[in-house]
Write an enzyme that holds these catalytic residues in place. Structure first.
Site, PDB file in Angstrom:
ATOM      1  N   SER A   7       0.788  -1.355  -0.461  1.00  0.00           N
ATOM      2  CA  SER A   7      -0.700  -0.002  -0.266  1.00  0.00           C
ATOM      3  C   SER A   7       1.004   0.497   0.231  1.00  0.00           C
ATOM      4  O   SER A   7       1.484   1.415   1.241  1.00  0.00           O
ATOM      5  CB  SER A   7      -1.127  -0.249   1.360  1.00  0.00           C
ATOM      6  OG  SER A   7      -1.831   1.293   1.664  1.00  0.00           O
ATOM      7  N   HIS A  32      -1.162  -1.550  -4.627  1.00  0.00           N
ATOM      8  CA  HIS A  32      -2.362  -0.643  -3.783  1.00  0.00           C
ATOM      9  C   HIS A  32      -2.362   0.713  -3.490  1.00  0.00           C
ATOM     10  O   HIS A  32      -1.115   0.991  -2.301  1.00  0.00           O
ATOM     11  CB  HIS A  32      -2.169  -1.936  -2.115  1.00  0.00           C
ATOM     12  CG  HIS A  32      -4.142  -1.635  -1.454  1.00  0.00           C
ATOM     13  ND1 HIS A  32      -4.602  -2.531  -1.674  1.00  0.00           N
ATOM     14  CD2 HIS A  32      -4.410  -0.582  -1.108  1.00  0.00           C
ATOM     15  CE1 HIS A  32      -6.153  -1.727  -1.369  1.00  0.00           C
ATOM     16  NE2 HIS A  32      -5.883  -0.904   0.025  1.00  0.00           N
ATOM     17  N   ASP A  34      -4.775   3.968  -2.309  1.00  0.00           N
ATOM     18  CA  ASP A  34      -5.496   4.118  -1.377  1.00  0.00           C
ATOM     19  C   ASP A  34      -6.642   5.284  -0.385  1.00  0.00           C
ATOM     20  O   ASP A  34      -5.298   6.559  -0.744  1.00  0.00           O
ATOM     21  CB  ASP A  34      -5.225   4.122   0.377  1.00  0.00           C
ATOM     22  CG  ASP A  34      -5.765   2.310   0.854  1.00  0.00           C
ATOM     23  OD1 ASP A  34      -6.295   1.562   0.431  1.00  0.00           O
ATOM     24  OD2 ASP A  34      -3.935   2.476   1.592  1.00  0.00           O
ATOM     25  N   MET A  36      -8.827   8.465   0.082  1.00  0.00           N
ATOM     26  CA  MET A  36      -9.740   8.690   1.093  1.00  0.00           C
ATOM     27  C   MET A  36     -10.668  10.232   0.572  1.00  0.00           C
ATOM     28  O   MET A  36      -9.907  11.043  -0.243  1.00  0.00           O
ATOM     29  CB  MET A  36      -8.586   9.151   2.436  1.00  0.00           C
ATOM     30  CG  MET A  36      -8.206   7.781   2.374  1.00  0.00           C
ATOM     31  SD  MET A  36      -7.347   7.927   3.965  1.00  0.00           S
ATOM     32  CE  MET A  36      -6.699   5.622   4.248  1.00  0.00           C
ATOM     33  N   HIS A  65      -8.520   0.817  -4.191  1.00  0.00           N
ATOM     34  CA  HIS A  65      -9.197   1.285  -3.016  1.00  0.00           C
ATOM     35  C   HIS A  65     -10.131   2.423  -2.768  1.00  0.00           C
ATOM     36  O   HIS A  65      -9.358   3.337  -1.822  1.00  0.00           O
ATOM     37  CB  HIS A  65      -8.570   0.298  -1.802  1.00  0.00           C
ATOM     38  CG  HIS A  65      -9.266   0.260  -0.822  1.00  0.00           C
ATOM     39  ND1 HIS A  65      -8.283   0.335   1.040  1.00  0.00           N
ATOM     40  CD2 HIS A  65     -10.319  -0.344  -0.501  1.00  0.00           C
ATOM     41  CE1 HIS A  65      -9.796   0.043   2.167  1.00  0.00           C
ATOM     42  NE2 HIS A  65     -10.461   0.289   1.005  1.00  0.00           N
ATOM     43  N   MET A  67     -11.802   4.241  -0.424  1.00  0.00           N
ATOM     44  CA  MET A  67     -12.710   4.777   0.723  1.00  0.00           C
ATOM     45  C   MET A  67     -13.364   6.200   0.106  1.00  0.00           C
ATOM     46  O   MET A  67     -13.451   7.747   1.482  1.00  0.00           O
ATOM     47  CB  MET A  67     -11.320   4.939   1.370  1.00  0.00           C
ATOM     48  CG  MET A  67     -11.525   3.889   2.155  1.00  0.00           C
ATOM     49  SD  MET A  67      -9.761   3.790   2.933  1.00  0.00           S
ATOM     50  CE  MET A  67      -8.380   3.238   1.807  1.00  0.00           C
ATOM     51  N   MET A 136     -11.594  -5.283   5.240  1.00  0.00           N
ATOM     52  CA  MET A 136     -10.484  -3.980   5.979  1.00  0.00           C
ATOM     53  C   MET A 136     -10.583  -5.338   7.562  1.00  0.00           C
ATOM     54  O   MET A 136     -11.154  -6.060   7.803  1.00  0.00           O
ATOM     55  CB  MET A 136     -11.345  -2.803   6.214  1.00  0.00           C
ATOM     56  CG  MET A 136     -11.506  -2.360   4.813  1.00  0.00           C
ATOM     57  SD  MET A 136      -9.821  -2.292   4.207  1.00  0.00           S
ATOM     58  CE  MET A 136      -8.875  -1.361   5.614  1.00  0.00           C
ATOM     59  N   ASP A 174      -6.310  -5.811   4.766  1.00  0.00           N
ATOM     60  CA  ASP A 174      -5.859  -5.101   4.368  1.00  0.00           C
ATOM     61  C   ASP A 174      -5.641  -4.319   5.835  1.00  0.00           C
ATOM     62  O   ASP A 174      -7.347  -3.948   6.145  1.00  0.00           O
ATOM     63  CB  ASP A 174      -6.794  -3.226   3.202  1.00  0.00           C
ATOM     64  CG  ASP A 174      -5.849  -2.332   3.224  1.00  0.00           C
ATOM     65  OD1 ASP A 174      -5.496  -2.028   3.609  1.00  0.00           O
ATOM     66  OD2 ASP A 174      -7.078  -1.967   1.992  1.00  0.00           O
TER      67      ASP A 174
HETATM   68  C1  DX5 Z   1      -6.430   1.501   5.724  1.00  0.00           C
HETATM   69  C2  DX5 Z   1      -5.381   1.332   4.207  1.00  0.00           C
HETATM   70  C3  DX5 Z   1      -4.707   0.687   4.121  1.00  0.00           C
HETATM   71  C4  DX5 Z   1      -3.336   1.181   4.443  1.00  0.00           C
HETATM   72  C5  DX5 Z   1      -2.639   0.002   5.895  1.00  0.00           C
HETATM   73  O1  DX5 Z   1      -7.261   3.092   5.897  1.00  0.00           O
HETATM   74  O2  DX5 Z   1      -6.641   0.932   3.489  1.00  0.00           O
HETATM   75  O3  DX5 Z   1      -4.245  -0.123   2.648  1.00  0.00           O
HETATM   76  O4  DX5 Z   1      -2.204   1.505   3.818  1.00  0.00           O
HETATM   77  O5  DX5 Z   1      -2.152   0.125   6.260  1.00  0.00           O
HETATM   78  P1  DX5 Z   1      -0.930  -0.839   6.990  1.00  0.00           P
HETATM   79  O6  DX5 Z   1      -0.322  -1.875   6.618  1.00  0.00           O
HETATM   80  O7  DX5 Z   1      -0.271   0.318   7.628  1.00  0.00           O
HETATM   81  O8  DX5 Z   1      -2.111  -1.728   8.312  1.00  0.00           O
HETATM   82 ZN    ZN Z   2      -6.304  -0.187   1.432  1.00  0.00          ZN
END
Ligand code: DX5
Ligand code: ZN
Length: 215
Positions: A7, A32, A34, A36, A65, A67, A136, A174
């Protein structure tokens, strides 16, 4: 063997090129990403201008991904990145069946994501249509959080559902993936491990990617 999707959230945002080059040279399978929006989750990460710059230099398939609320508004934009997989949250989609088909029509694989408090049984009517379920294993929004143990039961429940229905969906997890939790997750039946801080926080990220792959 696990598919490994590091990620980018845990990368050095002041020097993304260096970290993406590391991913390109590693045995990681996917990258990956993310996204947000500060509404669906209590944090904001990066948006399309950054994703476009990343897509230009990353040679691994992109595992996006979202969010965000109303992810269906961005199917075209995600497809334009050349993304391989678009993951939308179950909790963010009123018409999930329609969104899955729109993602497929745009030429991408479709993933549906569940928050830790959303039960696996709610996937019963979409499991045959999706290419992946992203469970998650922390509450989404931040990297570096503690793994939620109950997630292991959810992986097993999802594995049973996939077997029972003949679905081809992959199981991705994740959040909080590290040396110990990755072993437990792989034993419970995952196909894809996302790891942020465990990979990018390491002195030798190549070794950690290989470790996760070989589980
Ligand atoms: C959290 C993200 C993850 C995050 C995971 O909301 O969706 O992808 O980067 O981070 P680690 O592996 O550090 O828990
Ligand atoms: Zn993620």
């Amino acid at each position: 063997m696990q598919i490994v999707s590091p990620s980018l959230l845990a990368a050095n945002f002041a020097n993304l090129e260096k970290d993406i080059e590391m991913i390109n040279q590693s045995n990681a399978d996917w990258l990956h990403l993310d996204v947000m929006d500060g509404v669906f989750v209590p944090n904001i990460s990066f948006g399309f201008p950054v994703l476009e710059a990343v897509a230009k230099i990353c040679r691994k398939p992109l595992d996006v991904h979202l969010m965000i609320v109303r992810p269906e508004k961005f199917v075209k934009e995600v497809a334009a990145l050349g993304a391989m997989m678009m993951n939308v949250h179950y909790e963010a989609c009123v018409h999930l069946n329609r969104v899955i088909h729109e993602i497929h029509e745009a030429g991408m694989k479709a993933g549906v994501t569940l928050n830790p408090s959303t039960p696996v049984c709610l996937l019963e009517d979409v499991i045959r249509d999706v290419d992946m379920v992203l469970l998650m294993t922390v509450n989404p929004g931040f990297g570096g959080q503690k793994f939620i143990e109950h997630s292991l039961d959810k992986v097993r429940q999802l594995r049973d559902m996939i077997q029972r229905t003949g679905s081809k969906a992959l199981i991705e997890v994740d959040g909080g993936v590290n040396k110990t939790t990755a072993v437990q997750l792989a034993e419970a039946g995952t196909d894809v491990l996302v790891a942020g801080s465990y990979v990018f926080g390491a002195d030798n990220p190549f070794e950690r990617i290989d470790y996760l792959k070989n589980l």
